[in-house]
Scaffold this active site. Sequence first.
Site, PDB file in Angstrom:
ATOM      1  N   HIS A  75       0.838  -1.205   0.000  1.00 45.04           N
ATOM      2  CA  HIS A  75       0.000   0.000   0.000  1.00 45.04           C
ATOM      3  C   HIS A  75       0.870   1.250   0.000  1.00 45.04           C
ATOM      4  CE1 HIS A  75      -3.989  -1.761   1.718  1.00 45.04           C
ATOM      5  NE2 HIS A  75      -3.518  -2.450   0.704  1.00 45.04           N
ATOM      6  N   LYS A 299       0.924  -0.110  15.020  1.00 48.27           N
ATOM      7  CA  LYS A 299       2.335  -0.096  15.416  1.00 48.27           C
ATOM      8  C   LYS A 299       2.754  -1.260  16.317  1.00 48.27           C
ATOM      9  CE  LYS A 299       3.601   3.368  13.160  1.00 48.27           C
ATOM     10  NZ  LYS A 299       3.932   2.789  11.885  1.00 48.27           N
TER      11      LYS A 299
HETATM   12  P1  FAD Z   1       2.161 -11.597  21.944  1.00 49.87           P
HETATM   13  O1  FAD Z   1       1.711 -11.713  20.537  1.00 49.87           O
HETATM   14  O2  FAD Z   1       1.159 -11.226  22.968  1.00 49.87           O
HETATM   15  O3  FAD Z   1       2.814 -12.979  22.329  1.00 49.87           O
HETATM   16  C1  FAD Z   1       3.116 -13.306  23.662  1.00 49.87           C
HETATM   17  C2  FAD Z   1       3.158 -14.796  23.828  1.00 49.87           C
HETATM   18  O4  FAD Z   1       3.526 -15.091  25.177  1.00 49.87           O
HETATM   19  C3  FAD Z   1       1.797 -15.445  23.586  1.00 49.87           C
HETATM   20  O5  FAD Z   1       1.895 -16.494  22.660  1.00 49.87           O
HETATM   21  C4  FAD Z   1       1.378 -15.917  24.969  1.00 49.87           C
HETATM   22  O6  FAD Z   1       0.622 -17.121  24.929  1.00 49.87           O
HETATM   23  C5  FAD Z   1       2.730 -16.138  25.647  1.00 49.87           C
HETATM   24  N1  FAD Z   1       2.619 -16.092  27.098  1.00 49.87           N
HETATM   25  C6  FAD Z   1       1.874 -15.258  27.856  1.00 49.87           C
HETATM   26  N2  FAD Z   1       1.944 -15.594  29.138  1.00 49.87           N
HETATM   27  C7  FAD Z   1       2.770 -16.661  29.208  1.00 49.87           C
HETATM   28  C8  FAD Z   1       3.214 -17.485  30.273  1.00 49.87           C
HETATM   29  N3  FAD Z   1       2.786 -17.275  31.524  1.00 49.87           N
HETATM   30  N4  FAD Z   1       4.057 -18.500  30.001  1.00 49.87           N
HETATM   31  C9  FAD Z   1       4.457 -18.731  28.728  1.00 49.87           C
HETATM   32  N5  FAD Z   1       4.045 -18.004  27.666  1.00 49.87           N
HETATM   33  C10 FAD Z   1       3.214 -16.977  27.913  1.00 49.87           C
HETATM   34  N6  FAD Z   1      -1.270  -4.549  16.617  1.00 49.87           N
HETATM   35  C11 FAD Z   1      -1.350  -3.921  15.464  1.00 49.87           C
HETATM   36  O7  FAD Z   1      -0.322  -3.423  15.020  1.00 49.87           O
HETATM   37  N7  FAD Z   1      -2.553  -3.857  14.784  1.00 49.87           N
HETATM   38  C12 FAD Z   1      -3.689  -4.458  15.249  1.00 49.87           C
HETATM   39  O8  FAD Z   1      -4.735  -4.418  14.627  1.00 49.87           O
HETATM   40  C13 FAD Z   1      -3.628  -5.123  16.480  1.00 49.87           C
HETATM   41  N8  FAD Z   1      -4.711  -5.723  17.009  1.00 49.87           N
HETATM   42  C14 FAD Z   1      -4.587  -6.343  18.230  1.00 49.87           C
HETATM   43  C15 FAD Z   1      -5.690  -6.960  18.787  1.00 49.87           C
HETATM   44  C16 FAD Z   1      -5.580  -7.592  20.042  1.00 49.87           C
HETATM   45  C17 FAD Z   1      -6.801  -8.250  20.658  1.00 49.87           C
HETATM   46  C18 FAD Z   1      -4.328  -7.609  20.720  1.00 49.87           C
HETATM   47  C19 FAD Z   1      -4.183  -8.287  22.078  1.00 49.87           C
HETATM   48  C20 FAD Z   1      -3.236  -7.000  20.132  1.00 49.87           C
HETATM   49  C21 FAD Z   1      -3.353  -6.365  18.899  1.00 49.87           C
HETATM   50  N9  FAD Z   1      -2.257  -5.760  18.294  1.00 49.87           N
HETATM   51  C22 FAD Z   1      -2.366  -5.144  17.134  1.00 49.87           C
HETATM   52  C23 FAD Z   1      -0.961  -5.759  18.904  1.00 49.87           C
HETATM   53  C24 FAD Z   1      -0.068  -6.849  18.335  1.00 49.87           C
HETATM   54  O9  FAD Z   1      -0.836  -7.993  18.076  1.00 49.87           O
HETATM   55  C25 FAD Z   1       1.021  -7.110  19.352  1.00 49.87           C
HETATM   56  O10 FAD Z   1       1.768  -5.909  19.468  1.00 49.87           O
HETATM   57  C26 FAD Z   1       1.934  -8.265  19.005  1.00 49.87           C
HETATM   58  O11 FAD Z   1       1.224  -9.477  19.078  1.00 49.87           O
HETATM   59  C27 FAD Z   1       3.113  -8.302  19.965  1.00 49.87           C
HETATM   60  O12 FAD Z   1       3.810  -9.489  19.832  1.00 49.87           O
HETATM   61  P2  FAD Z   1       4.518 -10.168  21.069  1.00 49.87           P
HETATM   62  O13 FAD Z   1       5.154 -11.398  20.519  1.00 49.87           O
HETATM   63  O14 FAD Z   1       5.349  -9.190  21.774  1.00 49.87           O
HETATM   64  O15 FAD Z   1       3.334 -10.549  22.082  1.00 49.87           O
END
Ligand code: FAD
Length: 392
Positions: A75, A299
Amino acid sequence: MTNHKTQVAIIGSGPSGLLLGQLLTLSGIDNIIIDRVSKDYILSRVRAGVLEEGTVEMLDKANIGPRIHEEGMLHGGFTYAFSGRVERVDMRSLINKNVMVYGQTEVTQDLMEAREATNAPTIYEVEDACPVDFDSDKPYVTFKKDGVAHRIDCDFIAGCDGYHGPSRQSVPSSAIKTYEKEYPFGWLGILADVPPVRHEIIYANNERGFGMCSMRSTTRSRYYIQCANDDHVDNWSDDQFWDELRRRLPQDVAEEMTTGPSFEKSIAPLRSFVAEPMRFNKLFLVGDAAHIVPPTGAKGLNLAVSDVHYLFEGLREYYQEKSTAGIDAYSQKALSRVWKAVRFSWWFTTCMHRFPTTTEFDQKIQESDLDYLSKSVAAQTAVAENYVGLPF
Ligand code: FAD
Ligand code: DHB
């Protein structure tokens, strides 16, 4: 007790844990990933959809680029509507950059497949994961799996376990400072297998509240409407959702939108949150474990990827060049970029939504902010730079 030994123990198999694991594995650095839930559950979560150019470069570096370049949708701009007007920020002509629309679910699946091909270990469905002694030279992670206690001895722990995970919570409160802002509304989002109404994303500021048209492919649409914080998906039939979305969009868009049954419907709260610092000796916080942004501007996932960039480079330097300079600079470098995305997401959220407390004065300020954006190339360039992602 089952004992494991590795160089980097990664808590969390979301995008940040998986990407960090893949980059480390490709550099010959051992790592073990653990997650609380199953692989299928992780793949069922519908989240982000827009990848910055820097994110795509990182995914290329992790060797999972080919499907993104084949199936992702490039895009060069986005549309915003307000006060009966429809305007566009043309990133491609302003700064010669694009974003890529490609779902987080697909990124996660590609990373999981790449990890399986390397045989690097992931342990799903663990309980009571806990980073231990990360202030010492002998950090380790404990957890239970099928009732059996496990321990991973390691050099470093990467807390990639999201906002609710144990990593940040295991840090003494005296060592961490948090900054938080809650917004008085959420986003009700649906996925439906109908063609997107337009090729590009549309953000609409309407007196009934924010509405947004996004997509996951040429046949799958992702639509959102602003809703009250205490609203519930059960209050919204598909017909009610489509009717409300139509009321919030420019008339021609509303008339041309194809509707159909949704197969996913959920409400996400909007929040800005930052924890400082992001390093506690041998424990690093990465992605949502350290910060949350409201979704406006997409973001969240991209910030998780830039954190991984700084941490991976630091760990690579540590193992390959015996230098701690990179890991020592991790928190400061990551936070400097994080705060700029926090600011942009806050700004974009603030000028596109109706707050329950919005006064006539606030309304005038919002309209003049968007009017200025539509007329000033300098303002559009600044928005374009932030939207495509600031450099790492
Ligand atoms: P996460 O994706 O949260 O991954 C963390 C992992 O740690 C998960 O798999 C979880 O199961 C695991 N975990 C948690 N607790 C434990 C534990 N006790 N022991 C072991 N493992 C554990 N961002 C955008 O940019 N656009 C969007 O439209 C958007 N929509 C979103 C909608 C929702 C409902 C949510 C929650 C977030 C959204 N986000 C969006 C944000 C984006 O999805 C996150 O910023 C991104 O997933 C971050 O990645 P991460 O790997 O840091 O965390
Ligand atoms: C999407 C989410 C966003 O927050 C955004 O700004 C653009 C797209 C999405 O989910 O498709």
